[in-house]
Design an enzyme around this catalytic site. Sequence first.
Site, PDB file in Angstrom:
ATOM      1  N   LYS A   1       0.819  -1.556   0.050  1.00 36.12           N
ATOM      2  CA  LYS A   1      -0.085   0.009   0.072  1.00 36.12           C
ATOM      3  C   LYS A   1       0.816   1.268   0.107  1.00 36.12           C
ATOM      4  CE  LYS A   1      -2.902  -1.235  -1.027  1.00 36.12           C
ATOM      5  NZ  LYS A   1      -3.647  -2.440  -1.286  1.00 36.12           N
TER       6      LYS A   1
ATOM      7  N   GLU B   1       2.692   1.835  -3.411  1.00 36.44           N
ATOM      8  CA  GLU B   1       1.716   2.021  -4.306  1.00 36.44           C
ATOM      9  C   GLU B   1       1.594   3.184  -4.568  1.00 36.44           C
ATOM     10  OE1 GLU B   1      -1.852  -0.504  -6.013  1.00 36.44           O
ATOM     11  OE2 GLU B   1      -1.540  -0.426  -3.652  1.00 36.44           O
TER      12      GLU B   1
ATOM     13  N   HIS C   1      19.234 -11.931   8.904  1.00 36.37           N
ATOM     14  CA  HIS C   1      19.752 -12.707   7.553  1.00 36.37           C
ATOM     15  C   HIS C   1      20.021 -11.945   6.364  1.00 36.37           C
ATOM     16  CE1 HIS C   1      19.290 -16.489   9.816  1.00 36.37           C
ATOM     17  NE2 HIS C   1      17.891 -16.060   9.782  1.00 36.37           N
TER      18      HIS C   1
HETATM   19  O1  M6R Z   1      -8.430  -7.721  -9.089  1.00 36.44           O
HETATM   20  P1  M6R Z   1      -7.366  -8.329  -8.611  1.00 36.44           P
HETATM   21  O2  M6R Z   1      -7.706  -8.776  -7.200  1.00 36.44           O
HETATM   22  O3  M6R Z   1      -7.173  -9.684  -9.287  1.00 36.44           O
HETATM   23  O4  M6R Z   1      -6.086  -7.442  -8.735  1.00 36.44           O
HETATM   24  C1  M6R Z   1      -4.824  -8.021  -8.295  1.00 36.44           C
HETATM   25  C2  M6R Z   1      -3.967  -6.918  -8.285  1.00 36.44           C
HETATM   26  O5  M6R Z   1      -3.553  -6.294  -9.432  1.00 36.44           O
HETATM   27  C3  M6R Z   1      -4.448  -5.806  -7.166  1.00 36.44           C
HETATM   28  O6  M6R Z   1      -4.602  -6.380  -5.987  1.00 36.44           O
HETATM   29  C4  M6R Z   1      -3.275  -4.695  -6.923  1.00 36.44           C
HETATM   30  O7  M6R Z   1      -2.044  -5.280  -6.626  1.00 36.44           O
HETATM   31  C5  M6R Z   1      -3.685  -3.433  -6.200  1.00 36.44           C
HETATM   32  N1  M6R Z   1      -3.488  -2.184  -7.088  1.00 36.44           N
HETATM   33  C6  M6R Z   1      -3.029  -3.448  -4.885  1.00 36.44           C
HETATM   34  O8  M6R Z   1      -3.676  -2.335  -4.192  1.00 36.44           O
END
Ligand code: M6R
Length: 610
Positions: A487, A490, A506
């Site tokens: 999070k 991103e 490690h």
């Molecule tokens: O729609 P999905 O849950 O399959 O998406 C998977 C990932 O692309 C999604 O969780 C992505 O990592 C998010 N941006 C995280 O916040």
Amino acid sequence: MCGIVGAVAQRDVAEILLQGLKRLEYRGYDSSGLVILSDNGELQRIRCVGKVNKLSRAVVESPFLGATGIAHTRWATHGSPTEKNAHPHISNNTIAVVHNGIIENHSILRKKLEEKGYTFTSETDSEVIAHLIHSHLKVQVSLLNAVQKTVKELKGAYGTVVVDKNTPETMIVARSGSPLVIGYGLGENFVASDQIALLPVTRRFAFLEEGDVAEITRHKVLIFNADDNEVTREISESQVNHDAADKGQYKHYMLKEIYEQPIALKHTLDGRLELGKVLDSAFGEKATRIFKKTKHIQIIACGTSYNAAMTARYWFESLAGIACTVEIASEFRYRKSVVNENSLFVTLSQSGETADTLAALHLAKEMGYMNSLTICNVEGSSLVRGSDLVYMMKAGTEIGVASTKAFTVQLAGLLMLVVAIGRHHTISVQQEADIVSALQRLPAKIEQALTMQPAIKLLAEDFADKHHSLFLGRAEQYPIAMEGALKLKEISYIHAEAYAAGELKHGPLALVDADMPVIVIAPNNELLEKLKSNIEEVRARGGLMYVFADKNAQFESDETMKVLEVPACDALLAPIIYTIPLQLLSYYVSLIKGTDIDQPRNLAKSVTVE
Ligand code: M6R
């Protein structure tokens, strides 16, 4: 990853297309464009680099009138986000095309088309579709036939919508790998890559299947399968809330969705727990029969969904005594792996359209997995339609690119799955009743965790000028550390790494100094003392720590350690509860940094290309 909207109506469609694009912007937001067929049969095109608002302003300045049109918001794959690479692409001032997906054989097709005299104006893979249709139209009797012929030559993934200035009241749409939904109106019809785009104009939808091509006019929709036979696809009434795409009182969708978690959890639990039991019906009709046979769980997911899966692995093995393996979809799909006996193949996905997860499900079927189950938030999505068992998350539409409520709802759904399968293994009647009662307390516990907001907002000020950070957790809190780090990086663009706290010495301990904030997730459980030793290791190296713990864990703040008090909760629920302050932390750090929280750079919500 891109968003598509199309309309054949009896009124000007520019506003419908722009509204639709705005609602789809979460799918891609580096450039956008539209084509509207004017009343005198001309293709009017406008394209802009940047967000849909920019396109809207440009359309207001030079209004485009016309009742048929297609529009697109892009997340660049082939060719940088420039105006000439933005969609729609036009061939010979006749055919206009929008495309979502990747045409893998575009170089070969491009070469052939150039030899035939076609001139390309973009660097995209998508432009080949427009020229190919134009070339086929010279010999085919209709636009529909030309598109049917074209798609047979395309390799890769596409959701595409095509208009021809010579048949101004018709759109041809085709789907393979990238979702498309047809919206049925009164005397007008629509298409989009997500029904949310069309909710202001209709609630009646039919999802196209893989290989479908459809001809859409104002009064008729004809759908053909991959063998060109006419087929019917069920039309259903959407249950998605019309206002789902509004921010309401919140500054960002992400904050709205963080605060929606108590209600989202309530919705996911409602009607699925009864008299101390998890109802198998939450997973579908065949659930009991399949769960009885299940001896192994294989979970596949990406991103945040993968972090939820990693948490569930601890639960499956420690609570239910059933072996569980978890793998990232893009890894699983390209390696040779072994199918365990009676293994249930579980996919986790908010969108249900993540290309790698979907490909993994197809592969699992070929490999002979016993059965498949998906935990998914989007009704009618490809994963939902392709799985034997389905747990609908009911979290409500998630728009923020950073997944928040989907994660906690997935965890609740996974805990129910652990119980539903685990009762055929080591979970006793009493244990099931205890877990059910903990789940029932969950929405209220999340409310309590949200009261940490003022403390987290203050804490965020310590982070905003940092470039790196470490997140530590042990056991089922390790994936929560992974989620916290994901999070933060991103949306704030601060480099964040997660480690299982025991791994620190490690290697990563070498990174620790006063400029590296270390976030520790320290619930009061059987590993607390071990974690305290790990904390001392950091402290001895001059590291600055932020410890999330409840009162009973007995941490005290001092000059090297700030303790953030998390409301006490059942050990079982701790992964879900400790997620909340971490979500708030990334939000407020990003707010201070002024990043684009809902639409972080380089990302898109729904990753429909691999
Ligand atoms: O729609 P999905 O849950 O399959 O998406 C998977 C990932 O692309 C999604 O969780 C992505 O990592 C998010 N941006 C995280 O916040």
